[in-house]
Motif scaffolding. Structure first.
Motif, PDB file in Angstrom:
ATOM      1  N   PRO A 302       0.821  -1.212   0.000  1.00  0.00           N
ATOM      2  CA  PRO A 302       0.000   0.000   0.000  1.00  0.00           C
ATOM      3  C   PRO A 302       0.852   1.257   0.000  1.00  0.00           C
ATOM      4  CG  PRO A 302      -0.011  -1.028   2.167  1.00  0.00           C
ATOM      5  CD  PRO A 302       0.689  -1.982   1.252  1.00  0.00           C
ATOM      6  N   GLU A 362      -4.439   0.824   2.695  1.00  0.00           N
ATOM      7  CA  GLU A 362      -3.972  -0.079   3.736  1.00  0.00           C
ATOM      8  C   GLU A 362      -4.825  -1.343   3.807  1.00  0.00           C
ATOM      9  OE1 GLU A 362      -1.285   0.232   6.068  1.00  0.00           O
ATOM     10  OE2 GLU A 362      -0.666   1.636   4.496  1.00  0.00           O
ATOM     11  N   SER A 363      -6.138  -1.180   3.723  1.00  0.00           N
ATOM     12  CA  SER A 363      -7.036  -2.328   3.854  1.00  0.00           C
ATOM     13  C   SER A 363      -6.909  -3.283   2.680  1.00  0.00           C
ATOM     14  CB  SER A 363      -8.486  -1.843   3.970  1.00  0.00           C
ATOM     15  OG  SER A 363      -8.655  -1.016   5.102  1.00  0.00           O
ATOM     16  N   GLN A 365      -4.229  -3.249   0.437  1.00  0.00           N
ATOM     17  CA  GLN A 365      -2.829  -3.474   0.070  1.00  0.00           C
ATOM     18  C   GLN A 365      -2.600  -3.152  -1.411  1.00  0.00           C
ATOM     19  OE1 GLN A 365      -1.716  -7.440   1.333  1.00  0.00           O
ATOM     20  NE2 GLN A 365      -2.754  -7.195   3.302  1.00  0.00           N
ATOM     21  N   ARG A 395      -4.020  -2.599   7.799  1.00  0.00           N
ATOM     22  CA  ARG A 395      -3.791  -3.735   6.902  1.00  0.00           C
ATOM     23  C   ARG A 395      -3.861  -5.052   7.666  1.00  0.00           C
ATOM     24  NH1 ARG A 395       2.457  -2.355   5.291  1.00  0.00           N
ATOM     25  NH2 ARG A 395       1.488  -0.294   5.102  1.00  0.00           N
ATOM     26  N   VAL A 415      -7.474 -10.411  -0.366  1.00  0.00           N
ATOM     27  CA  VAL A 415      -6.488  -9.776   0.513  1.00  0.00           C
ATOM     28  C   VAL A 415      -5.809 -10.854   1.339  1.00  0.00           C
ATOM     29  CG1 VAL A 415      -6.121  -8.130   2.384  1.00  0.00           C
ATOM     30  CG2 VAL A 415      -7.847  -7.654   0.623  1.00  0.00           C
TER      31      VAL A 415
END
Length: 580
Positions: A302, A362-363, A365, A395, A415
């Motif tokens: 990210p 972040e969540s 990536q 993350r 993810v």
């Protein structure tokens, strides 16, 4: 400040241009005028306009002060005050006037150029330099400030408070500026009248004086960013200047890199190490960053890039705005490289949109590009305090001790857990080569297809909620837009509604990945769709036609910068189309 002798109609907003040669102090005077308006309880904004020179040249502070929130410049200017008229002709397109406008200048500086005079404004004179010379230590721009404040009915105490806050140490400088501003107030009472600004609305909540670049920096910190790598570039540099001390206060750091290639790779490296990271740039810098962004896509690292768009191509017009980076943002990486593209739709929304972009990056990536522009970035606005969001980016982390850690495991969401270097049992390789689930480089078709699908799936399956767009209004006519065109569109639609018409607004905050089902629901029942943007090639319109099914008759209204799109232009587009 006292009452002017002439009865004047009240206006909900007044537009003022302060112009002069570089070094005349018009930006300082404009900032103080905006601050004084905020002291009095009004809203407003100030757009900075200058030529391509580093120093000198021409400068203009373009202000709109209002008793209600405003997000854009108006169709015309009520008042132009010139410290001198040198090179003001270069702002002729940016400062439209009419017979109700007033131009005030120093008689020793000659008369305004014919290109302004033929629009029919009333002329008046104030001897700025002579008055300033009569007040030891003062400057002509403070006389201009007093004239502007008195002309719109700004309370004297608000002006004094703004000056006191600007001169925190007080002393002779403050005393001279106060005296000069009050001399300007006295001079204004003999000038032609313009409408008085209507009383401000009662403050329902705290108001901020903030630029889009400052708001974006604050949104990044609220989202969890603790590392930024910087290479200065107009008009994004202020993001980095604001972040440098702000990051230090929250335990973060900003590093000035030697160029854009270094800055994006530093940010990716810091993020690989577990720290949410960011860089900010403009179009030329984004071009240099594309290969590294492809690395971040392939390695699923990210990172956030704030692109403060300016006129292009190449060096283009660095200090003026244009929405011409849509194509590079949504398409500009080689290979199939899905990424996030988020666009704020107001100065205040630069905070929310950037914070959301950090959260998404972040969540999921994945790299996120925030498409701001020079108008947002360098315009200072008096706005209601932005709400922001209640979450920070987080993350999915890999736990230590896992057997046969698969960094790029094929999970239902797409993810996969990301390890912080040094976590026992989770070592992996992050690079640009295609790989298998373990991160081992692979040229096998099965691995390539699986990883391509994984990277695409995680963006497609994510629920972006209500933040994907701002929706307002109803009716069979809809306007779809994004970014800094949202303000003038919103104001144009308000005019139509005030006349009894019906229209709806769709301002898209999430440009990529495309959300065709959401847009289809937002446009359900629309028979005419107008797409509004500020670039030569109708990039946003063509992107929509490629990825969305737009209902009914669809038209594009687009033109390049540097002139901002104004509410009246959009109003005419819609009303003339409706009558056709």
């Amino acid at each position: 400040m006292g009452e002017t002798p002439l009865a004047r109609p009240e206006a909900s907003s007044i537009s003022i241009a302060l112009t002069g040669s570089g070094g005349a102090g018009v930006m300082t005077a404009g900032t103080m005028l905006l601050n004084a308006a905020a002291e009095a309880g009004w809203y407003g904004l100030m757009v900075r306009s200058s030529g391509p020179q580093i120093r000198g040249g021409e400068a203009a502070a373009l202000l709109r002060i209002a008793s209600r929130p405003v997000d854009c410049l108006d169709d015309r200017f009520d008042l132009v005050i010139g410290a001198d008229w040198q090179n003001i002709h270069r702002f002729a397109d940016e400062i439209p006037l009419d017979a109700a406008s007033v131009m005030i200048g120093d008689p020793d500086q000659g008369t305004p150029p014919e290109i302004f005079l033929k629009q029919g404004p009333r002329l008046a004179h104030v001897a700025f330099k002579k008055i300033a010379k009569s007040i030891p230590g003062s400057w002509p721009n403070m006389i201009m400030l007093g004239v502007a404040a008195a002309s719109i009915g700004l309370p004297l105490e608000a002006l004094r408070n703004a000056l006191r806050k600007s001169y925190k140490k007080g002393g002779e400088g403050l005393a001279a500026s106060l005296a000069a501003a009050e001399a300007g107030v006295a001079a204004a009472h003999a000038l032609p009248s313009i409408p008085r600004l209507a009383p401000p609305r009662p403050a329902g909540k705290a108001r901020w004086s903030i630029t889009g670049n400052e708001a974006a920096g604050y949104g990044a910190i609220r989202g969890g960013v603790r590392f930024a790598a910087a290479y200065p570039i107009t008009p994004a540099t202020e993001v980095l200047e604001w972040l440098a001390p702000a990051l230090a206060r929250v335990g973060g750091i900003l590093v000035q890199a030697e160029d854009e290639l270094a800055s994006i790779n530093m940010a990716i490296g810091a993020s690989f190490g577990g720290v949410p990271s960011l860089t900010a740039t403009a179009g030329p810098g984004l071009s240099l960053m594309t290969e590294a962004l492809g690395l971040a896509v392939a390695a699923e690292v990210p990172v956030v890039v704030i692109d403060v768009m300016r006129g292009g191509p190449s060096t283009g017009i660095p200090a003026k705005s244009e929405q011409s980076d849509v194509n590079i943002a949504v398409y500009g990486l080689h290979g199939d490289a899905p990424r996030l593209v988020v666009a704020p739709n107001s100065i205040a929304d630069c905070l929310t949109a950037t914070q959301w972009a950090v959260h998404l990056a972040e969540s999921l990536q994945v790299p996120a590009i925030v498409l701001s522009d020079q108008y947002f970035g360098q315009t200072r606005g008096i706005v209601d305090r932005p709400a922001g969001l209640s979450f920070m980016g987080e993350r999915t982390r890999a736990e230590g001790g896992a057997e046969a850690y698969k960094r790029y495991a094929l999970t239902p969401s797409g993810v996969s857990p990301m390890a912080v270097p040094g976590t026992p049992g989770t070592a992996y390789t992050a690079e640009g080569l295609e790989h298998n689930e373990r991160g081992i480089p692979s040229s096998q078709s099965a691995d390539h297809v699986a990883q391509l699908a994984k990277r695409e799936k995680k963006l497609q399956l994510h629920d972006y909620g209500k933040h994907w767009a701002e929706l307002a209004g109803e009716g069979e006519v809809a306007v779809v837009t994004f970014g800094s065109c949202t303000g003038p569109v919103r104001e144009a639609l308000a005019r139509i509604v005030a006349e009894g018409g019906q229209t709806r607004l769709v301002s898209m905050r999430l440009l990529a990945p495309a959300q065709p089902e959401r847009l289809a629901r937002a446009l359900e029942g629309a028979k005419r769709v107008l797409v509004v943007e500020q670039n030569q090639g109708a990039q946003f319109y063509r992107y929509l036609r490629a990825h969305f099914e737009l209902p009914g008759e669809v038209r594009s209204f687009h033109r390049p910068g540097p002139l901002p799109i104004r509410p009246g232009e959009i109003y005419r587009q819609i009303t003339e189309w409706s009558r056709a």
